[in-house]
Design an enzyme around this catalytic site. Structure first.
Site, PDB file in Angstrom:
ATOM      1  N   GLY A  43       0.825  -1.197   0.000  1.00 54.93           N
ATOM      2  CA  GLY A  43       0.000   0.000   0.000  1.00 54.93           C
ATOM      3  C   GLY A  43       0.860   1.247   0.000  1.00 54.93           C
ATOM      4  N   GLN A  48       2.856   9.981   1.302  1.00 57.00           N
ATOM      5  CA  GLN A  48       4.186   9.370   1.321  1.00 57.00           C
ATOM      6  C   GLN A  48       5.057   9.797   0.146  1.00 57.00           C
ATOM      7  OE1 GLN A  48       2.390   5.282   2.147  1.00 57.00           O
ATOM      8  NE2 GLN A  48       4.402   5.110   3.110  1.00 57.00           N
ATOM      9  N   CYS A  90       6.223  -0.290   6.838  1.00 56.94           N
ATOM     10  CA  CYS A  90       5.804   0.887   6.072  1.00 56.94           C
ATOM     11  C   CYS A  90       6.948   1.292   5.151  1.00 56.94           C
ATOM     12  CB  CYS A  90       5.476   2.016   7.047  1.00 56.94           C
ATOM     13  SG  CYS A  90       4.973   3.546   6.242  1.00 56.94           S
ATOM     14  N   LEU A  91       6.607   1.672   3.922  1.00 60.47           N
ATOM     15  CA  LEU A  91       7.649   2.089   2.977  1.00 60.47           C
ATOM     16  C   LEU A  91       8.344   3.368   3.438  1.00 60.47           C
ATOM     17  CD1 LEU A  91       5.875   1.320  -0.435  1.00 60.47           C
ATOM     18  CD2 LEU A  91       7.629  -0.035   0.728  1.00 60.47           C
ATOM     19  N   HIS A 132      -4.036   1.220   7.884  1.00 60.71           N
ATOM     20  CA  HIS A 132      -2.688   1.798   7.866  1.00 60.71           C
ATOM     21  C   HIS A 132      -2.615   2.967   6.878  1.00 60.71           C
ATOM     22  CE1 HIS A 132       1.889   1.177   7.800  1.00 60.71           C
ATOM     23  NE2 HIS A 132       1.664   2.021   6.816  1.00 60.71           N
ATOM     24  N   GLU A 133      -3.125   2.751   5.660  1.00 66.79           N
ATOM     25  CA  GLU A 133      -3.020   3.795   4.626  1.00 66.79           C
ATOM     26  C   GLU A 133      -3.913   4.995   4.942  1.00 66.79           C
ATOM     27  OE1 GLU A 133      -0.569   3.564   2.782  1.00 66.79           O
ATOM     28  OE2 GLU A 133      -0.197   1.437   3.066  1.00 66.79           O
ATOM     29  N   HIS A 136      -2.287   7.331   7.221  1.00 69.69           N
ATOM     30  CA  HIS A 136      -1.349   8.248   6.553  1.00 69.69           C
ATOM     31  C   HIS A 136      -2.064   9.515   6.093  1.00 69.69           C
ATOM     32  CE1 HIS A 136       2.474   6.200   6.423  1.00 69.69           C
ATOM     33  NE2 HIS A 136       1.988   5.122   5.851  1.00 69.69           N
TER      34      HIS A 136
HETATM   35 ZN    ZN Z   1       2.839   3.281   5.668  1.00 66.97          ZN
END
Ligand code: ZN
Length: 167
Positions: A43, A48, A90-91, A132-133, A136
């Site tokens: 995701g 991000q 997480c990226l 999670h997304e 963000h």
């Molecule tokens: Zn993340």
């Protein structure tokens, strides 16, 4: 465009609702999908990559069965049920995973990339990824949701394991 690394200040900001899905926006969606697959993430939220817009891309399909991208515009969780703990990464926080408590199932509403209204139930990894997304988009990172002990450990560890900022 690159994926911002925690604790970049844009990761702390709230995304704005999307008002217009035009050609430029379609390009942004494609770029985010490409970045997510390249980074082998499940995701990616627009925050991000430095875009404060309510846009999320997700694909939790195992790579041998996919791709099966989900594009969520102005997404809202309208129902939550249950609670379970599970490992997250997480990226924007590379090289780090930790357990986070999330609702085990949910109902989501929003729009797809064709501006069609969508609504569906999700559970398991998809439900976790959606939570999670969407965090963000509100300026919340999963490490903000760690229990106090893990949070303290993370704060100690992160300066040592975080990637060096480029340029
Ligand atoms: Zn993340």
């Amino acid at each position: 465009m690159k994926i911002l690394i925690y604790p970049h200040e844009i990761l702390r900001q709230e995304a704005r609702p999307v008002e217009k899905v035009d050609g430029e926006f379609q390009g942004l969606i494609d770029q985010m999908l490409e970045m997510m697959y390249k980074a082998r993430g499940v995701g990616l939220a627009a925050n991000q990559i430095g875009e404060l817009r309510q846009l999320v891309v997700i694909d939790v399909t195992p790579s041998e069965e996919g791709p099966n991208p989900i594009v969520l515009i102005n997404p809202r969780i309208t129902e939550w049920e249950g609670e379970e703990s599970g490992e997250e990464g997480c990226l924007s926080v590379p090289n780090y995973v930790a357990p986070v408590k999330r609702a085990s199932s949910l109902h989501l509403t929003g729009y797809d990339r064709n501006e069609k209204e969508i609504g569906f139930d999700a559970e398991g990894l998809l439900a976790r990824c959606i939570q999670h997304e969407l965090d963000h988009l509100k300026g919340i990172c999963f490490v903000d949701r760690l229990n106090p002990v893990r949070k303290a450990l993370f704060r100690k560890k992160w300066p040592k394991i975080r990637p060096k900022e480029e340029g």
